[in-house]
Design an enzyme around this catalytic site. Sequence first.
Site, PDB file in Angstrom:
ATOM      1  N   ASP A   1      18.394  21.381  68.929  1.00 43.59           N
ATOM      2  CA  ASP A   1      18.728  20.584  69.985  1.00 43.59           C
ATOM      3  C   ASP A   1      18.514  19.138  69.802  1.00 43.59           C
ATOM      4  O   ASP A   1      18.858  18.415  70.403  1.00 43.59           O
ATOM      5  CB  ASP A   1      17.991  21.361  71.150  1.00 43.59           C
ATOM      6  CG  ASP A   1      16.467  21.345  71.509  1.00 43.59           C
ATOM      7  OD1 ASP A   1      15.965  20.974  70.196  1.00 43.59           O
ATOM      8  OD2 ASP A   1      16.088  21.718  72.379  1.00 43.59           O
TER       9      ASP A   1
ATOM     10  N   GLU B   1      17.274  11.279  75.643  1.00 42.31           N
ATOM     11  CA  GLU B   1      15.797  11.124  75.681  1.00 42.31           C
ATOM     12  C   GLU B   1      15.462  10.378  74.426  1.00 42.31           C
ATOM     13  O   GLU B   1      15.920  10.738  73.429  1.00 42.31           O
ATOM     14  CB  GLU B   1      15.100  12.450  75.651  1.00 42.31           C
ATOM     15  CG  GLU B   1      15.566  13.224  77.011  1.00 42.31           C
ATOM     16  CD  GLU B   1      14.372  14.472  77.240  1.00 42.31           C
ATOM     17  OE1 GLU B   1      13.392  14.088  77.871  1.00 42.31           O
ATOM     18  OE2 GLU B   1      14.386  15.593  76.584  1.00 42.31           O
TER      19      GLU B   1
ATOM     20  N   THR C   1      11.077  13.300  82.227  1.00 44.20           N
ATOM     21  CA  THR C   1      11.190  13.985  80.878  1.00 44.20           C
ATOM     22  C   THR C   1      11.433  15.347  80.900  1.00 44.20           C
ATOM     23  O   THR C   1      10.871  16.276  81.784  1.00 44.20           O
ATOM     24  CB  THR C   1       9.912  13.823  80.166  1.00 44.20           C
ATOM     25  OG1 THR C   1       9.646  12.269  79.533  1.00 44.20           O
ATOM     26  CG2 THR C   1      10.052  14.632  78.684  1.00 44.20           C
TER      27      THR C   1
ATOM     28  N   SER D   1      12.961  11.185  72.789  1.00 43.75           N
ATOM     29  CA  SER D   1      12.294  12.184  71.607  1.00 43.75           C
ATOM     30  C   SER D   1      13.518  12.824  70.811  1.00 43.75           C
ATOM     31  O   SER D   1      13.238  13.912  70.571  1.00 43.75           O
ATOM     32  CB  SER D   1      11.599  13.175  72.674  1.00 43.75           C
ATOM     33  OG  SER D   1      12.629  13.649  73.574  1.00 43.75           O
TER      34      SER D   1
ATOM     35  N   SER E   1      10.647  25.005  69.411  1.00 49.24           N
ATOM     36  CA  SER E   1      11.189  23.856  69.119  1.00 49.24           C
ATOM     37  C   SER E   1      10.676  23.158  67.783  1.00 49.24           C
ATOM     38  O   SER E   1      10.691  23.721  66.965  1.00 49.24           O
ATOM     39  CB  SER E   1      11.146  22.868  70.468  1.00 49.24           C
ATOM     40  OG  SER E   1      12.328  21.905  70.035  1.00 49.24           O
ATOM     41  N   HIS E   2      10.359  21.975  67.944  1.00 47.21           N
ATOM     42  CA  HIS E   2       9.785  21.073  66.746  1.00 47.21           C
ATOM     43  C   HIS E   2       8.454  21.505  66.387  1.00 47.21           C
ATOM     44  O   HIS E   2       7.982  20.803  65.508  1.00 47.21           O
ATOM     45  CB  HIS E   2       9.973  19.648  67.047  1.00 47.21           C
ATOM     46  CG  HIS E   2       9.218  19.391  68.248  1.00 47.21           C
ATOM     47  ND1 HIS E   2       9.578  19.687  69.544  1.00 47.21           N
ATOM     48  CD2 HIS E   2       7.857  18.770  68.214  1.00 47.21           C
ATOM     49  CE1 HIS E   2       8.515  19.001  70.530  1.00 47.21           C
ATOM     50  NE2 HIS E   2       7.716  18.493  69.630  1.00 47.21           N
TER      51      HIS E   2
HETATM   52  C1  VG1 Z   1       8.699  16.619  74.733  1.00 50.81           C
HETATM   53  C2  VG1 Z   1       9.806  15.575  74.776  1.00 50.81           C
HETATM   54  C3  VG1 Z   1      10.852  15.859  75.584  1.00 50.81           C
HETATM   55  C4  VG1 Z   1      11.403  16.888  75.487  1.00 50.81           C
HETATM   56  C5  VG1 Z   1      10.608  18.247  75.136  1.00 50.81           C
HETATM   57  C6  VG1 Z   1      11.256  19.467  74.680  1.00 50.81           C
HETATM   58  O1  VG1 Z   1       8.112  16.982  75.930  1.00 50.81           O
HETATM   59  O2  VG1 Z   1       8.914  14.568  75.110  1.00 50.81           O
HETATM   60  O3  VG1 Z   1      11.661  14.430  75.776  1.00 50.81           O
HETATM   61  O4  VG1 Z   1      12.609  17.154  76.272  1.00 50.81           O
HETATM   62  O5  VG1 Z   1       9.589  17.768  74.045  1.00 50.81           O
HETATM   63  O6  VG1 Z   1      11.996  19.016  73.640  1.00 50.81           O
HETATM   64  P1  VG1 Z   1       6.602  16.418  76.087  1.00 50.81           P
HETATM   65  O7  VG1 Z   1       6.362  17.231  77.440  1.00 50.81           O
HETATM   66  O8  VG1 Z   1       5.915  17.207  74.867  1.00 50.81           O
HETATM   67  O9  VG1 Z   1       6.642  14.905  75.768  1.00 50.81           O
HETATM   68  V1  VG1 Z   1      12.205  20.470  72.401  1.00 50.81           V
HETATM   69  O10 VG1 Z   1      13.537  20.011  71.336  1.00 50.81           O
HETATM   70  O11 VG1 Z   1      10.540  20.461  71.860  1.00 50.81           O
HETATM   71  O12 VG1 Z   1      12.554  21.755  73.233  1.00 50.81           O
HETATM   72 CO    CO Z   2      14.089  21.212  70.264  1.00 52.69          CO
END
Ligand code: VG1
Ligand code: CO
Length: 543
Positions: free
Chosen positions: A281, A363, A344, A365, A113-114
């Site tokens: 996403d 969310e 989350t 985020s 992801s990011h």
């Molecule tokens: C983070 C975000 C959460 C999101 C998840 C996946 O998780 O807080 O809201 O759904 O990333 O997003 P965490 O557990 O690090 O707080 V993505 O775009 O990284 O698949």
């Molecule tokens: Co993502």
Amino acid sequence: MPMQTVRTHPIDGQKPGTSGLRKKTAVFKRPHYLENYVQSIFDGIGGVEGKTLVVGGDGRFFNDDAIQIILNMAAANDAAKCIVGQRGILSTPAVSHLIRLRRADGGLILSASHNPGGPNADFGLKYNGPNGGPATEAVTDKIFKRTTKIEIYKITASCGVDIDNLGTRNHEGMEVEVVDPVEDYAALMETIFDFDKIRALFASGFSMRFDAMHAVTGPYAHAILERKLGAAKGTVMNGTPSPDFGGGHPDPNPIWAKELMDVMYGAGAPDFGAASDGDGDRNMVVGRGAYVTPSDSLAVLCAKAHLAPGYKDGLAGVARSMPTSRAVDRVAASLGIDCFETPTGWKFFGNLLDAGKVTLCGEESAGTGSDHVREKDGLWAVLLWLNILAETKQSVADLMADLWKAHGRCYYSRHDYEDVDSDKANAMIEALRAKLPSLAGTAIAGLTVETADEFAYDDPVDGSHSAGQGLRIAFEGGARAVFRLSGTGTEGATIRIYLEQLETAADKLHMQPEEALGSVLDAALTVSDLSAKTGRVEPDVIT
Ligand code: VG1
Ligand code: CO
């Protein structure tokens, strides 16, 4: 070529987090690491014999090799077919859509992801089920259990199948269909939004910048925004996916999307700006000189979604993750629709969407989505904003001002402390958890605690119970602080503190967020004793 059964041993730490398994790329490349996890997914879902899977990723380093390994393993495990994005590219929402459209049995998404990509950065793998959504906790638990027991995996010795050219081919007795990553997704968007209206908006001189952050949405944005909707050439910036995302963090927030922020706050800024993350996403939305927090964006979309054809009959209900601000709750209440609060991670929205209880979810985020797929969807959110802007002819700043005037403003910010020593982070959370029962009624840094608890969720559809989903403290006067540990990091622990302050007074709707959140930040740092417990003074990232 012969099928091989390879003897292996369980590997520690293959526990999926908030969104699949994420590790350093070098870890994924260790002998048997990927293979063990893929076989555990296959075993965890009861095998893949005769099944059809969708496979694609965000194009990060190791994407190509990992896909070939997955295809060899799917073939050896007797899958009937894999639908693969050309050159291994598929955004997360596009995978979700393809699973649904083609009635596939599930999909594998290769992405962290990011998180940054590259040989020294991160890689990830996630399994989505037949509804197109991330595997539920029950399924990820089964997958994890398999990783601790695994003894063999199956793989063909093939050196590779052509995924660069469209079309269907036979791969070791399994069908591989290579599809255009954009086409079906773009067609879906056309059924939801008024493309003519948005085209007319661009034709009238409306200007936009979309920052694809060198990640997967580049081809999608070029095709949809510039080619289908007629946005000026150059609207899409950083639009060619690169294996290391141009060396950056493909995370759409004001810090990592600074290039876009500078454009939007500079002289001659366009009307509208947006960005998306590594796997497409997430979304960030920013007007001319007006950044929109993801929580506020969700609230605006909830208030105005009916302006897009796909939502013209209104919303069944909405859902937000617990740490997301309560702005959308206020809009939902005014519309007389339900608002659900979930843990989350997108996997918790799936049942609500499948049961028709909610239409929109989001969310803090930077994730927003609807029942059109079972993932959050960055470009979808951008198109919904464009559809709303085309209908209302208002600026982003005016839409925000209207929202706050009607519902009050939930000032919001998230502070992340990254790569904290795991023992220290756990100890801090543990100590705060122990304090929670005695906090109600006490004063902390000038604020009085109203309620304090650890969030747990009972799924209203399947009755499953998810405990330990974040510590939350609500203060008198509409302030709230939430604490949790990230489940997506690959190094140490990341502590997230989510801060919120509701303001309804007409003369307090346009303050600087830091100012509005000053007292709740003080209270959060005091009650958690974060600095003393972790040795950290400043957060690494504030969004
Ligand atoms: C983070 C975000 C959460 C999101 C998840 C996946 O998780 O807080 O809201 O759904 O990333 O997003 P965490 O557990 O690090 O707080 V993505 O775009 O990284 O698949
Ligand atoms: Co993502």
